[in-house]
Design an enzyme around this catalytic site. Structure first.
Site, PDB file in Angstrom:
ATOM      1  N   GLU A 154      -5.515  -7.945  -1.595  1.00  0.00           N
ATOM      2  CA  GLU A 154      -6.187  -8.024  -0.289  1.00  0.00           C
ATOM      3  C   GLU A 154      -7.665  -7.722  -0.462  1.00  0.00           C
ATOM      4  O   GLU A 154      -8.032  -6.790  -1.187  1.00  0.00           O
ATOM      5  CB  GLU A 154      -5.623  -6.988   0.702  1.00  0.00           C
ATOM      6  CG  GLU A 154      -4.299  -7.337   1.299  1.00  0.00           C
ATOM      7  CD  GLU A 154      -3.802  -6.291   2.290  1.00  0.00           C
ATOM      8  OE1 GLU A 154      -4.623  -5.670   2.984  1.00  0.00           O
ATOM      9  OE2 GLU A 154      -2.577  -6.104   2.343  1.00  0.00           O
ATOM     10  N   GLU A 208       0.839  -1.213   0.000  1.00  0.00           N
ATOM     11  CA  GLU A 208       0.000   0.000   0.000  1.00  0.00           C
ATOM     12  C   GLU A 208       0.871   1.260   0.000  1.00  0.00           C
ATOM     13  O   GLU A 208       0.866   2.055   0.951  1.00  0.00           O
ATOM     14  CB  GLU A 208      -0.968  -0.019   1.191  1.00  0.00           C
ATOM     15  CG  GLU A 208      -1.911  -1.197   1.091  1.00  0.00           C
ATOM     16  CD  GLU A 208      -3.042  -1.214   2.116  1.00  0.00           C
ATOM     17  OE1 GLU A 208      -4.090  -1.774   1.812  1.00  0.00           O
ATOM     18  OE2 GLU A 208      -2.865  -0.671   3.200  1.00  0.00           O
TER      19      GLU A 208
HETATM   20  C1  BG6 Z   1      -4.505  -3.251   4.690  1.00  0.00           C
HETATM   21  C2  BG6 Z   1      -3.158  -3.693   5.189  1.00  0.00           C
HETATM   22  O1  BG6 Z   1      -4.530  -1.881   4.652  1.00  0.00           O
HETATM   23  O2  BG6 Z   1      -5.624  -3.549   5.466  1.00  0.00           O
HETATM   24  C3  BG6 Z   1      -3.192  -4.908   6.099  1.00  0.00           C
HETATM   25  O3  BG6 Z   1      -2.294  -3.943   4.108  1.00  0.00           O
HETATM   26  C4  BG6 Z   1      -4.335  -4.773   7.054  1.00  0.00           C
HETATM   27  O4  BG6 Z   1      -1.947  -5.004   6.736  1.00  0.00           O
HETATM   28  C5  BG6 Z   1      -5.631  -4.716   6.284  1.00  0.00           C
HETATM   29  O5  BG6 Z   1      -4.384  -5.772   8.046  1.00  0.00           O
HETATM   30  C6  BG6 Z   1      -6.865  -4.636   7.149  1.00  0.00           C
HETATM   31  O6  BG6 Z   1      -6.741  -3.577   8.044  1.00  0.00           O
HETATM   32  P1  BG6 Z   1      -6.952  -3.776   9.600  1.00  0.00           P
HETATM   33  O7  BG6 Z   1      -6.646  -2.466  10.202  1.00  0.00           O
HETATM   34  O8  BG6 Z   1      -8.360  -4.183   9.747  1.00  0.00           O
HETATM   35  O9  BG6 Z   1      -6.003  -4.845  10.005  1.00  0.00           O
END
Ligand code: BG6
Length: 482
Positions: free
Chosen positions: A383, A191
């Protein structure tokens, strides 16, 4: 029953990050990194801006001394460091074709300027890769998933400093030389859009100051980051078997209504928050709308003609992005909800998770079409997933029908996008296994197909349990039917 269409070689899999799973923060030569300096905060404290997320010199000292009895969740993760064999076996059983993971920089070069990489660090990742191969998993590696080494904070370096860029390049080259035979897909920075901003606001020793100033300064860091990434791509040309992509947190927004002024405001928003990053890394040059914005706001980028050349000649080979949610935008202030690190406008047509992230599968199809139309290079959703408070029931499982629905709806829209003509190479869900949250540092925000028996304070057995979604996913991988 609905049969979804995906190419035979489509890479369905799961994603993780070293700092959220590994633990073992002081083992085998590893030194500390930024995220391991952030203590767990209960919900009430997290909401309080005066106590949340400021990385001050005092906090760093306190964390190094570790005498305050506070809990630092990313030092413990979900104990993947010791349980990787068991986890990878479960990933295979679930039917994953690819495993996205990151490497901890401080395991490989604990002090940054070490003459040789740490043999124990290399050995750990080689073992993990061997295990993946044994279980038929393709691998995608993120070279840096937010875990900036502590020495960078102590020296107060930013990406504008050649010392940091050179140290990263040395690290990246080591990874490519050591692991090119195992890993086909590489992402230099997780990111990258959020990362550049995060470094400005969380930089060690500097109090969080003027937010707008931090955002404006972050464009210079971003420039240095994308050039560093381009240098990694240039070096990697000696390994024609691998592919290097970017990774951008997607920020899809819709205009709040059809008032042309709102539509235009949203266009500007999407240009700067979404397309700008890909334009820069795919086309290798700054788009006109960004140059205009920089001029209007007085953004200064320390650009060197040699850097522009590197950027132009080394575009990314595929686009990857995280997609969790969407938002709205309007010319006037509107009601806001939480998002992936930034707040976005509320959309009355969408439901949100308990953390306020608005669920929008169709937005994924829209985004895939937009990216394909604009760039015509392969796309990878690196993701996507849903975080929920969960506990084991008496049958030692979790009936996570909401996760099944979330994944099924997003898979369906990806399949539609592929039918629209979009070229996608893969998808890694966040995440196959419960881990520590990036944003809130808690275990309670669970994303996995596999439940991990640790609480927010790392209390528990650490044992792994299959949720209902595990069996659903396994079946989907065989039939591709919903
Ligand atoms: C993304 C990141 O922004 O979101 C991850 O690359 C992260 O590392 C994921 O875990 C979800 O966000 P969060 O804050 O719910 O863990």
């Amino acid at each position: 029953m609905k049969k979804l269409e995906f190419p035979n070689d489509f890479l369905f899999g799961g994603a993780t990050a070293a700092n959220q799973i590994e633990g073992a923060y002081d083992i085998d030569g590893k030194t500390l990194s930024l995220l391991e300096m952030i203590p767990f905060q209960e919900l009430e404290d997290r909401k309080n801006p005066s106590t949340s997320k400021k990385i001050t010199k005092e906090l760093i000292m306190e964390a190094i001394e570790n005498k305050n009895g506070r809990h630092y969740p990313k030092r413990f993760g979900n104990d993947f460091y010791h349980r990787y064999k068991e986890d990878i076996k479960l990933f295979k059983e679930a039917g994953l074709k690819i495993f996205r993971m990151s490497i901890s920089w401080t395991r490989i070069y604990p002090n940054g300027n070490d003459a040789e990489p740490n043999a124990k660090g290399l050995e750990f990742y080689r073992n993990v890769f061997e295990e993946c191969k044994k279980n038929g998993l393709e691998i995608m590696v993120t070279m840096n998933h937010f875990d900036i080494p502590l020495w960078v904070l102590q020296k107060q370096l930013s990406w504008d400093d050649a010392e940091l860029r050179d140290a990263f390049l040395k690290y990246a080259k080591t990874l490519l030389d050591e692991f090119n035979v195992y890993v086909k897909y590489w992402l230099p920075f997780n990111e990258i859009n959020l990362f550049a901003f995060m470094m400005q606001t969380m930089n060690g020793g500097t109090e969080q100051g003027d937010k707008l100033k931090a955002i404006l300064n972050s464009y210079n860091d971003l420039h240095k980051l994308v050039v560093t990434q381009a240098r990694v791509i240039e070096y990697a040309k000696k390994y024609p078997n691998i592919m290097i992509g970017n990774m951008v947190a997607d920020s899809t927004t819709y205009p709040i209504n059809c008032d042309p002024e709102n539509v235009y405001e949203n266009l500007k928003m999407e240009q700067m928050k979404k397309f700008f990053y890909h334009d820069l890394m795919v086309k290798g040059e700054y788009p006109g709308y960004a140059l205009r914005m920089f001029k209007e706001y007085g953004v200064k980028i320390n650009r060197d003609p040699e850097e522009d050349e590197i950027l132009k000649n080394n575009p990314v080979q595929f686009i990857s992005f995280s997609y969790y949610m969407s938002g709205t935008h309007s010319k006037k202030e509107s009601e806001l909800t939480e998002g992936n690190f930034i707040k976005v406008g509320v959309n009355p047509y969408l439901k949100a998770t308990e953390w306020g992230w608005q669920i929008d599968p169709i937005g994924l199809r829209i985004t895939l079409n937009q990216y394909w139309d604009r760039y015509q290079i392969p796309l990878f959703v690196s993701e996507n997933g849903i975080g929920v408070f969960e506990t084991l029931n008496e049958n030692k499982t979790v009936e996570d029908d909401y996760r099944i629905k979330y994944l099924a709806d997003h898979f369906e829209q990806m399949s539609e996008a592929i039918k629209d003509g979009v070229k996608m190479i893969g998808y890694t869900m966040w995440t196959p296994i419960d881990l520590v949250s990036a944003g809130t540092n808690e275990m309670s925000k669970r994303y996995g197909l596999i439940f991990v028996d640790y609480d927010d304070y790392h209390k528990g057995t650490g044992n792994r349990f299959k949720k209902k979604s595990f069996e659903w996913f396994k079946n989907f991988m065989k039939t591709k039917e919903l």
